[in-house]
Every structure is written in structure tokens, then in C-alpha cells.
Write a protein that holds these residues in place. Structure first.
Motif, PDB file in Angstrom:
ATOM      1  N   GLN A 159       0.903  -1.106  -0.110  1.00  0.00           N
ATOM      2  CA  GLN A 159       0.116  -0.078   0.028  1.00  0.00           C
ATOM      3  C   GLN A 159       0.899   1.264   0.053  1.00  0.00           C
ATOM      4  N   LEU A 160       0.558   2.292  -0.905  1.00  0.00           N
ATOM      5  CA  LEU A 160       1.410   3.528  -1.031  1.00  0.00           C
ATOM      6  C   LEU A 160       0.060   4.705  -0.923  1.00  0.00           C
ATOM      7  N   LEU A 161       0.222   5.489   0.060  1.00  0.00           N
ATOM      8  CA  LEU A 161      -0.898   6.437   0.145  1.00  0.00           C
ATOM      9  C   LEU A 161      -0.026   7.940  -0.222  1.00  0.00           C
ATOM     10  N   VAL A 162      -0.669   8.648  -0.997  1.00  0.00           N
ATOM     11  CA  VAL A 162       0.069  10.013  -1.400  1.00  0.00           C
ATOM     12  C   VAL A 162      -1.183  11.011  -1.342  1.00  0.00           C
ATOM     13  N   THR A 163      -0.597  12.423  -1.247  1.00  0.00           N
ATOM     14  CA  THR A 163      -1.345  13.374  -1.354  1.00  0.00           C
ATOM     15  C   THR A 163      -0.814  14.237  -2.429  1.00  0.00           C
ATOM     16  N   ASP A 164      -1.423  15.427  -2.833  1.00  0.00           N
ATOM     17  CA  ASP A 164      -1.203  16.385  -3.782  1.00  0.00           C
ATOM     18  C   ASP A 164       0.322  17.082  -3.452  1.00  0.00           C
ATOM     19  N   ASN A 165       0.307  17.351  -2.202  1.00  0.00           N
ATOM     20  CA  ASN A 165       1.287  18.071  -1.765  1.00  0.00           C
ATOM     21  C   ASN A 165       2.633  17.195  -1.733  1.00  0.00           C
ATOM     22  N   ASP A 166       2.732  15.993  -1.644  1.00  0.00           N
ATOM     23  CA  ASP A 166       3.914  14.957  -1.599  1.00  0.00           C
ATOM     24  C   ASP A 166       4.800  15.302  -2.890  1.00  0.00           C
ATOM     25  N   PHE A 167       4.094  15.537  -4.128  1.00  0.00           N
ATOM     26  CA  PHE A 167       4.596  15.695  -5.313  1.00  0.00           C
ATOM     27  C   PHE A 167       5.413  17.014  -5.551  1.00  0.00           C
ATOM     28  N   ARG A 168       5.214  17.909  -4.549  1.00  0.00           N
ATOM     29  CA  ARG A 168       5.717  19.274  -4.806  1.00  0.00           C
ATOM     30  C   ARG A 168       7.223  18.858  -4.188  1.00  0.00           C
ATOM     31  N   ASP A 169       7.478  17.774  -3.445  1.00  0.00           N
ATOM     32  CA  ASP A 169       8.815  17.733  -2.998  1.00  0.00           C
ATOM     33  C   ASP A 169       9.466  16.593  -3.787  1.00  0.00           C
ATOM     34  N   LYS A 170      10.677  17.306  -4.318  1.00  0.00           N
ATOM     35  CA  LYS A 170      11.557  16.584  -5.181  1.00  0.00           C
ATOM     36  C   LYS A 170      12.245  15.203  -4.870  1.00  0.00           C
ATOM     37  N   ASP A 171      12.645  15.419  -3.510  1.00  0.00           N
ATOM     38  CA  ASP A 171      13.127  14.164  -2.772  1.00  0.00           C
ATOM     39  C   ASP A 171      12.207  13.083  -2.553  1.00  0.00           C
ATOM     40  N   PHE A 172      10.733  13.472  -2.382  1.00  0.00           N
ATOM     41  CA  PHE A 172       9.881  12.595  -2.192  1.00  0.00           C
ATOM     42  C   PHE A 172       9.649  11.794  -3.617  1.00  0.00           C
ATOM     43  N   ARG A 173       9.725  12.508  -4.630  1.00  0.00           N
ATOM     44  CA  ARG A 173       9.344  11.880  -6.042  1.00  0.00           C
ATOM     45  C   ARG A 173      10.702  10.924  -6.218  1.00  0.00           C
ATOM     46  N   LYS A 174      11.634  11.169  -5.767  1.00  0.00           N
ATOM     47  CA  LYS A 174      12.794  10.420  -5.992  1.00  0.00           C
ATOM     48  C   LYS A 174      12.634   9.142  -5.265  1.00  0.00           C
ATOM     49  N   GLN A 175      12.319   9.421  -3.899  1.00  0.00           N
ATOM     50  CA  GLN A 175      12.421   8.296  -3.044  1.00  0.00           C
ATOM     51  C   GLN A 175      11.039   7.223  -3.671  1.00  0.00           C
ATOM     52  N   LEU A 176      10.053   7.696  -3.973  1.00  0.00           N
ATOM     53  CA  LEU A 176       9.235   7.246  -4.599  1.00  0.00           C
ATOM     54  C   LEU A 176       9.329   6.329  -5.678  1.00  0.00           C
ATOM     55  N   SER A 177      10.142   6.743  -6.428  1.00  0.00           N
ATOM     56  CA  SER A 177      10.557   5.923  -7.680  1.00  0.00           C
ATOM     57  C   SER A 177      11.682   4.984  -7.411  1.00  0.00           C
ATOM     58  N   GLU A 178      12.260   5.078  -6.324  1.00  0.00           N
ATOM     59  CA  GLU A 178      13.042   3.974  -5.820  1.00  0.00           C
ATOM     60  C   GLU A 178      12.467   3.088  -5.111  1.00  0.00           C
ATOM     61  N   THR A 179      11.152   3.313  -4.312  1.00  0.00           N
ATOM     62  CA  THR A 179      10.757   2.452  -3.649  1.00  0.00           C
ATOM     63  C   THR A 179       9.864   1.516  -4.781  1.00  0.00           C
ATOM     64  N   VAL A 180       9.277   2.127  -5.572  1.00  0.00           N
ATOM     65  CA  VAL A 180       8.497   1.290  -6.629  1.00  0.00           C
ATOM     66  C   VAL A 180       9.242   0.360  -7.513  1.00  0.00           C
ATOM     67  N   LYS A 181      10.633   0.876  -7.769  1.00  0.00           N
ATOM     68  CA  LYS A 181      11.449  -0.070  -8.600  1.00  0.00           C
ATOM     69  C   LYS A 181      11.864  -1.011  -7.689  1.00  0.00           C
ATOM     70  N   SER A 182      12.107  -0.904  -6.444  1.00  0.00           N
ATOM     71  CA  SER A 182      12.459  -2.160  -5.594  1.00  0.00           C
ATOM     72  C   SER A 182      11.424  -3.070  -5.547  1.00  0.00           C
ATOM     73  N   LEU A 183      10.135  -2.534  -5.183  1.00  0.00           N
ATOM     74  CA  LEU A 183       8.980  -3.710  -5.076  1.00  0.00           C
ATOM     75  C   LEU A 183       8.586  -4.293  -6.410  1.00  0.00           C
ATOM     76  N   LEU A 184       8.804  -3.639  -7.709  1.00  0.00           N
ATOM     77  CA  LEU A 184       8.415  -4.519  -8.819  1.00  0.00           C
ATOM     78  C   LEU A 184       9.408  -5.537  -8.994  1.00  0.00           C
ATOM     79  N   GLY A 185      10.730  -4.942  -8.628  1.00  0.00           N
ATOM     80  CA  GLY A 185      12.006  -5.844  -8.937  1.00  0.00           C
ATOM     81  C   GLY A 185      11.685  -7.313  -7.940  1.00  0.00           C
ATOM     82  N   LEU A 186      10.725  -7.106  -6.954  1.00  0.00           N
ATOM     83  CA  LEU A 186      10.281  -8.151  -5.921  1.00  0.00           C
ATOM     84  C   LEU A 186       9.175  -8.650  -6.345  1.00  0.00           C
ATOM     85  N   LYS A 187       8.401  -8.422  -7.572  1.00  0.00           N
ATOM     86  CA  LYS A 187       7.250  -8.726  -8.158  1.00  0.00           C
ATOM     87  C   LYS A 187       5.967  -8.431  -7.234  1.00  0.00           C
TER      88      LYS A 187
END
Length: 754
Positions: A159-187
Motif C-alpha cells: 500500500q502506498l498512500l499519497v497526497t497532492d502536496n507530496d509531489f511538490r517535494d523533489k526528494d519525495f518523488r525520487k524516493q517514490l521511484s526508488e521504492t516502486v522500482k524495488s517493489l517491482l523487482g520483487l514482483k
């Protein structure tokens, strides 16, 4: 039931349901799980890019995951999880964006409020529940359900819950991409939702400000941030229509082209639940497509629709940045095709009988002169079918041998030389002096024929349609694609320009069939020729009258007084002459006295010698030591048949009327009284005495050809030739008569000679 037990009951039902899902998945065949073996007949050439898709964002809306009463649609969610599981196992990276938390939370809080309310509380005006509280309660329940469903399929979700304001944070967006990449790698399947419980949006259902404003725009944003190859938006309708989907005049838009469709579309009401509706989906789709992410809006209700999208099938609405380059490629319009066939048919009807005859003779000559081209295309279809491991009965129906082509040309000439069926006076009546009424034959209008395997059916049907003055739309099976294309080309090239080649339209994609089946104002009759499944599906999918048969379960009953040598010949012919034919014998019924005479043993030996596999009914199975038939209502379409023993002709009749399909049944007997009983009481379209069931055929009946065999009891029954494609009109010829309350006229109602 106590409230505490309600929870256990719900969990128990869910376990049963998900257990069923697991069983279903485990029992899929290897072929069903391999995309390379999928049917690509419906492929849209504009969707060639799908072959390179790996990462997919799928958005499922509240209207898809909930029922009309607001409760979760567990069946739909289960089917969705099944598809995601299959895609995950095939190496696709799936990211899910799921709505439904607010709706589920509202339903649970309403229930909680209800059971904690006094009678007096219920009399007061009810205040709408806070949306953020609903979101907080519903989100955990929604994720618990996804977790339960995916766990039963051996898939892990996150589960990943996000809000509109989260995407205003560049570090959040970078971390989001890394987390999703890791999850997808684990299927693992990441499941996103907007965290409405803590969203700063004051009115979550109305405020459309910010970086994203609902889950449609969130899914588009995620597709861009996470570098997805495709975004699929699941809706409660089939895709984007030119107007409200409920409007009969609205058309499904298969490819959205901004320059064409932007000002043409009229949106209907928004979704019954959730925030968006089609307006929100289109807005999100345009933004994503312009940024380079292809988007497809399609129904979340249809079975395996996500898989079908990835097969390249022409379903839903495609948004693509290069769509404007495809504008010159005109989309096939089912209505235009049907209307064109009707217009051409009216020009055909205006011709003289001799002119229509000459068209058919020209077609017959063209078939013979193009034999070599037809043979080459047909052999290619046969070779493909054999390579793909198609059933022998299907391959047998594909063959267009030289003798068959010659027979087809000859049958066309027979049809051409028949009496003109159009405008024939069937009844003539004098209503009053000088007032003559005529009942005349008339074409039906436009016919839609859907057939499988047999390419010769295209020739037969086309010739009958031309002779009867009807327009025609044809959809053949993918296995005969090349044969059908060359036959259609040869036939339409022989039709003069004064009529138009669009008289006979060839439908090339199964995806067009649902649209055609909706056109009850343009298409007058549907005739399906094929499997039970095909006929049943068409009957349940259209308001247009359907003429045809779902099964060809034909019987031969051998009576005790039969000429046994004759019976042997008839039985063998009915089974082995052409086992794939719908008029082949599927069940042999034998009088009990012939068991003692040894004839039953002899005929089973003869059938086995010819390669026929035998199954027995309850009486014959133990006696003959053959396997018990799994059902007595079965069409084999192969060298297989059922054998059963009956007490007398009445038992045979009862068996046929109970287990048959009202197609064709035959009795072999020398007792004419018994034969008369059988002929009167067997309720089938064709009933024979001392003849093979294989005679049930339009050409053999002298009809020239047939569009099919009907087991219906309305309009036409049995082999349907030219007469079955006609209706009637009334022509009244007077000399100034008026009704005037019937005061000024004296009726005679006298039958006149035709």
C-alpha cells in the motif's frame, strides 16, 4: 446472527471465493497462459506499440469495484486480481491505482451509525458523513481485501498512500521511484490511492486544483513519474463514446484524435460514485498521451479486458501522441457498412430478374477462372491451421478442393436459373369491386452471417443473398481468413458498379461484431453458423432476430423390422461420410430385439472398423462394454458417436425429443405404420424414413445452396435457401376507393387466381 459472527461469516465467504480463484488459476492450461498462442484476429494495427510494453499503470475506479448498493463487488475485484496475477507471472510490471476506499468506508460507517442509533435518532434528519473519516475507515478495509485476494493467488501487494502536496517535494518523488522500482523487482504489486483522510483539499469531491485532483489524474501523474509504458483506465462503460453511452446514436471511439473528436463529444452524467466520470478520464488521458504515455480507457466489467488490451484487440479507446498521424486511416464503422449494404440491395432489387441472374452466372465463371488463386490462399489457411494444432474436424471443414469449387460454381448456376423469388404473387384477393390485394414475396433487407471454418459458406450465402435481393455482411473465422478474403474479392469484383461492391461486406475483426449486433434498426436477420457457443453468444447479445441452430445432434433409429443390410449402409453413411457436418449421426438408437439377433454387435464392429469411437447410453454401455457417454445431448463433430438401446419406436421418439436438438433424425424400418408414427411425432426440422441424415442439406434438397439449417419454429425451418431469406409485402391496387367508416364500400373478399 450475532454481530461478532457476521465478521467470521464474511471472512469465511471470502476465503471460499479466493480459494476458488486459486483453483481456477492452477487449472489454466499452458496454452491459455502463453501470449504467443493467443488469438490476434482482433488486433488493431494502431496498437502495434503494445508488443514493447513492460510497465503498466492500471487505474480502477469506484464504479468498477463497487456494486449499485455501495458494497464492494468482490467478483469484479477477484477477476481483476486474476488478470494482474497472470500479467505478473508473464514478466509485466503492474502498478495499481485503486479507488473505492471512501465508498467502502461510508458504507461501513453508515452501518455502524445505524446499529448505534436509537429509534429517536433515526427520526432526525441524517447528516452526511465526513468524507475524510470515510476514507480513513475504508482504506484499511480495501487493502485487507486486496491482500486476501492476492495472497490466495500467491502474489504480494503493498500500500502506498499519497497526497497532492507530496509531489511538490523533489526528494519525495525520487524516493517514490526508488521504492516502486524495488517493489517491482520483487514482483510485488504497489497499490496507490490518494490519502483522502489527510488531504488538504477542502472538498475532495469537487476541488480540482493542484498537481492532481482525483485518481484518474493521479494515475496519469504516476505513469509519468514512474516511466510507465502504458496507462489503462478501467471504467464502467466500454470506452469513450461520441455522446452519452445510453444514447443509441452514440458511437464508440476506438482511437481518440484531438483534432477530430475534441468538439464532437457530448459527455453524459458523471460516475454514479467517486469524483470523476468520463470527463476526468479523458482529461487525464490527453495529458498523459501528450507526454508520451499511451492510454486506453476500457470497461472494467468485461472478462479479461486487460489481457485483451495487451493482445492488441480493438477494444476501448486509445489515446496516443501520434494519433493525429493515423487520421487518414478511416475507422471501420459498423453502421456505415450496414447502411451501404442496404443501399446496394435496393439497387439490386430494382434490377430485372435477368440482370440479377447474369450477376450470378458471372460469379460462377469467376470462381472457375480464379481457381488457382483460391487454391493457393486456401492451402495457406490449411497449413496454418495444421501448424497451430487445430482439431482435425476444423481442418477438414477448411479444405476447398477442386471438386468442391466446381460444385459451388454449379450450385450458383442452379440458383441463377431458379424462378425469380422477388415480387412473386403468393395470394390475390378481391377486397371489393375494383380493389385488388396481393401478397408478394420481398427481400428481408440486410443479413449478418457469422460463420466458422467453412469458406464455401461465404460463396453459398453470397449467391443466395444476390438471388433474393438482400444486402449481406459476412464474418468468417480467423482460420479461413485468407480463403474468405480471396473469395470475397472474386465475388465482389463480379458485381456491377450499378449495384456496388458494398452489397457484400466482409467483416475482418471479431471486435466489430458487438457493434453490428446493436444495429437492429439496420440489420434485419442474423444467421450464425458454427459452434453451440457461438450461436448461444449471438442469441444472448442482440435484439435482431437470429436464425440458426445451436447443435446438430442427429439420430438414426433402427427398428426391429428394418432391412438390416439397408440399416448398415445408412448408419455408416450417416456417421462416416462427413463426420464434421452438422447433419452427421451423433447417436445410434437400436431396438432391443436387434440385440438378441446380433445386429447391434455387428454394427458396432463395422463402426469401429471405420475408425469410429463408441460411447454407450445407460443400457448399451454395460452390454457392449464401452465407456458411458458423459451426456446423451452431445454433438461430437468427429468419428465418435453414442449408442443406446430402446424398447420401441415410442421410446426412440421420447429419447430424441428429450436429448436431440430438433435438427435431423431418421428411422430405418419396413413397417410403414411405425414409420408414420416416427415421422409425425419426432419434433425436428427434418425427419427421414429409410434415408441417411446426410441428406439434410440445401443443395441436396434442390435449394441450390443454403445459408444454414434452422431449428427455429418461426420463419424458416430446416435447410434455408432463397425462400428463407424472403418476407412478404402487401400490394393494394384500387380505383379511388375510400373507407369512410365502411359506408361507401361493399366487401367481397374473393380469392382470385394467381
Amino acid at each position: 446472527m450475532p454481530r461478532r459472527l457476521l465478521g467470521y461469516a464474511y471472512f469465511f465467504d471470502l476465503k471460499l471465493f479466493t480459494g476458488g480463484l486459486s483453483f481456477f488459476s492452477a487449472n489454466r492450461t499452458q496454452e491459455e497462459q502463453h501470449f504467443a498462442c493467443q488469438n490476434m484476429e482482433n488486433a488493431d494495427p494502431n496498437r502495434h506499440f503494445l508488443k514493447d510494453v513492460k510497465r503498466i499503470v492500471i487505474k480502477v475506479g469506484t464504479a468498477v469495484v463497487t456494486r449499485q448498493d455501495g458494497r464492494l463487488a468482490v467478483g469484479k475485484l477477484g477477476a481483476l486480481c486474476e488478470q494482474i496475477k497472470e500479467l505478473n507471472s508473464l514478466g509485466y510490471e503492474i502498478i495499481l491505482v485503486s479507488s473505492g476506499a471512501v465508498g467502502l468506508g461510508r458504507q461501513r460507517l453508515r452501518y455502524r451509525k445505524l446499529i448505534n442509533s436509537s429509534f429517536a435518532d433515526l427520526q432526525k434528519q441524517q447528516v452526511e458523513l465526513d468524507g475524510k473519516a470515510c476514507a480513513a475507515v475504508g482504506q484499511s478495509s480495501l487493502m485487507a481485501l486486496y491482500d486476501a485476494l492476492f495472497s490466495q493467488l500467491d502474489v504480494t501487494s503493498a500500500q502506498l498512500l499519497v497526497t497532492d502536496n507530496d509531489f511538490r517535494d523533489k526528494d519525495f518523488r525520487k524516493q517514490l521511484s526508488e521504492t516502486v522500482k524495488s517493489l517491482l523487482g520483487l514482483k510485488v504489486i504497489p497499490i496507490f490511492n490518494e490519502n483522502d483522510a489527510v488531504s488538504t483539499r477542502k472538498a475532495p469531491y469537487e476541488d480540482s486544483s493542484g498537481i492532481f485532483w482525483d485518481n484518474d489524474s493521479l494515475s496519469a501523474l504516476l505513469a509519468l513519474e514512474l516511466k510507465a509504458d502504458l496507462l489503462i483506465l478501467l471504467s464502467d462503460v466500454e470506452g469513450l463514446y461520441s455522446g452519452p453511452p445510453s444514447d443509441p446514436g452514440s458511437k464508440l471511439i476506438h482511437t481518440y484524435i484531438k483534432e477530430i473528436h475534441q468538439n464532437e463529444i457530448t459527455f453524459g452524467d458523471k460516475s454514479r460514485v467517486g469524483r470523476g466520470g468520463m470527463t476526468a478520464k479523458v482529461k487525464a488521458s490527453i495529458h498523459a498521451a501528450e507526454a508520451g504515455i499511451p492510454v486506453i480507457i476500457t470497461s472494467g466489467y468485461a472478462a479479461e479486458n486487460i489481457l485483451n488490451v495487451l493482445h492488441g484487440q480493438r477494444i476501448g479507446t486509445l489515446f496516443h501522441k501520434d494519433a493525429h498521424k493515423w487520421a487518414p486511416i478511416k475507422e471501420v464503422n459498423a453502421r456505415e457498412m450496414a447502411v451501404a449494404a442496404r443501399d446496394c440491395s435496393r439497387r439490386l432489387q430494382a434490377m430485372s430478374s435477368e440482370e440479377r441472374k447474369q450477376i450470378l452466372l458471372k460469379i460462377a465463371d469467376a470462381l472457375e477462372s480464379h481457381q488457382e488463386e483460391i487454391r493457393i490462399e486456401n492451402e495457406a489457411d490449411v497449413a496454418t491451421a495444421q501448424e497451430e494444432g487445430c482439431e482435425k474436424s476444423l481442418v477438414a471443414r477448411l479444405f476447398l478442393k477442386k471438386e468442391k469449387l466446381a460444385s459451388l460454381a454449379n450450385n450458383i448456376r442452379i440458383i441463377a436459373n431458379m424462378e425469380d423469388p422477388i415480387g412473386r404473387v403468393l395470394k390475390r384477393t378481391e377486397l371489393a369491386e375494383g380493389l385488388i390485394l396481393e401478397k408478394t414475396s420481398s427481400p428481408l433487407g440486410v443479413l449478418l452471417i457469422v460463420f466458422e471454418s467453412r469458406p464455401e459458406a461465404l460463396v453459398q450465402i453470397a449467391s443466395l443473398a444476390i438471388r433474393s435481393g438482400n444486402g449481406l455482411l459476412l464474418k468468417g473465422g480467423k482460420e479461413a481468413k485468407r480463403s474468405n478474403a480471396i473469395l470475397h474479392k472474386v465475388i465482389t469484383e463480379a458485381i456491377p458498379d450499378s449495384v456496388g461492391a458494398k452489397l457484400i461486406g466482409l467483416v475482418t475483426s471479431r471486435a466489430e461484431i458487438p457493434e453490428l449486433l446493436k444495429l437492429d434498426d439496420v440489420i434485419d436477420l442474423v444467421i450464425p453458423r458454427g459452434s453451440n457457443k457461438l450461436v448461444s453468444q449471438i442469441k444472448s447479445s442482440t435484439k435482431i432476430p437470429v436464425l440458426g441452430h445451436a447443435d446438430g445432434i442427429c439420430h438414426v433409429y433402427v427398428d426391429k423390422s428394418a432391412d438390416l443390410e439397408m440399416a448398415k449402409k445408412i448408419v455408416l453413411d450417416a456417421k462416416i461420410d462427413y463426420p464434421a457436418g452438422c447433419n452427421a449421426m451423433e447417436t445410434l438408437l437400436v431396438h432391443k430385439d436387434l440385440v438378441e439377433k446380433g445386429w447391434l454387435n455387428n454394427i458396432t464392429v463395422d463402426l469401429r472398423t471405420e475408425g469410429v469411437t463408441l460411447f454407450g447410453g445407460p443400457k448399451a454401455s454395460p452390454l457392449l462394454n464401452i465407456p458411458l457417454a458423459r451426456t446423451l445431448h452431445l454433438e461430437y463433430n468427429s468419428l465418435t458417436c453414442t449408442v443406446e438401446i430402446v424398447d420401441d419406436v415410442y421410446a426412440a421418439i421420447d429419447h430424441i425429443n428429450l436429448y436431440g436438438s430438433a435438427h435431423t433424425d431418421s428411422i430405418v424400418t419396413e413397417d410403414h405404420e411405425v414409420a408414420d408414427v416416427f415421422l409425425r411425432q419426432v419434433d425436428s426440422a427434418a425427419v427421414f424414413h429409410n434415408a441417411s441424415t446426410r441428406f439434410s442439406d440445401g443443395a441436396r434438397f434442390g435449394l441450390g445452396a443454403e445459408v444454414g439449417i434452422s431449428t427455429s419454429r418461426i420463419h424458416a425451418r430446416g435447410p434455408v435457401g432463397v425462400d428463407g431469406l424472403l418476407t412478404t409485402r402487401w400490394i393494394l391496387k384500387g380505383s379511388g376507393q375510400i373507407v369512410d367508416g365502411d359506408k361507401a364500400i361493399s366487401y367481397t373478399h374473393k380469392d382470385l387466381a394467381i
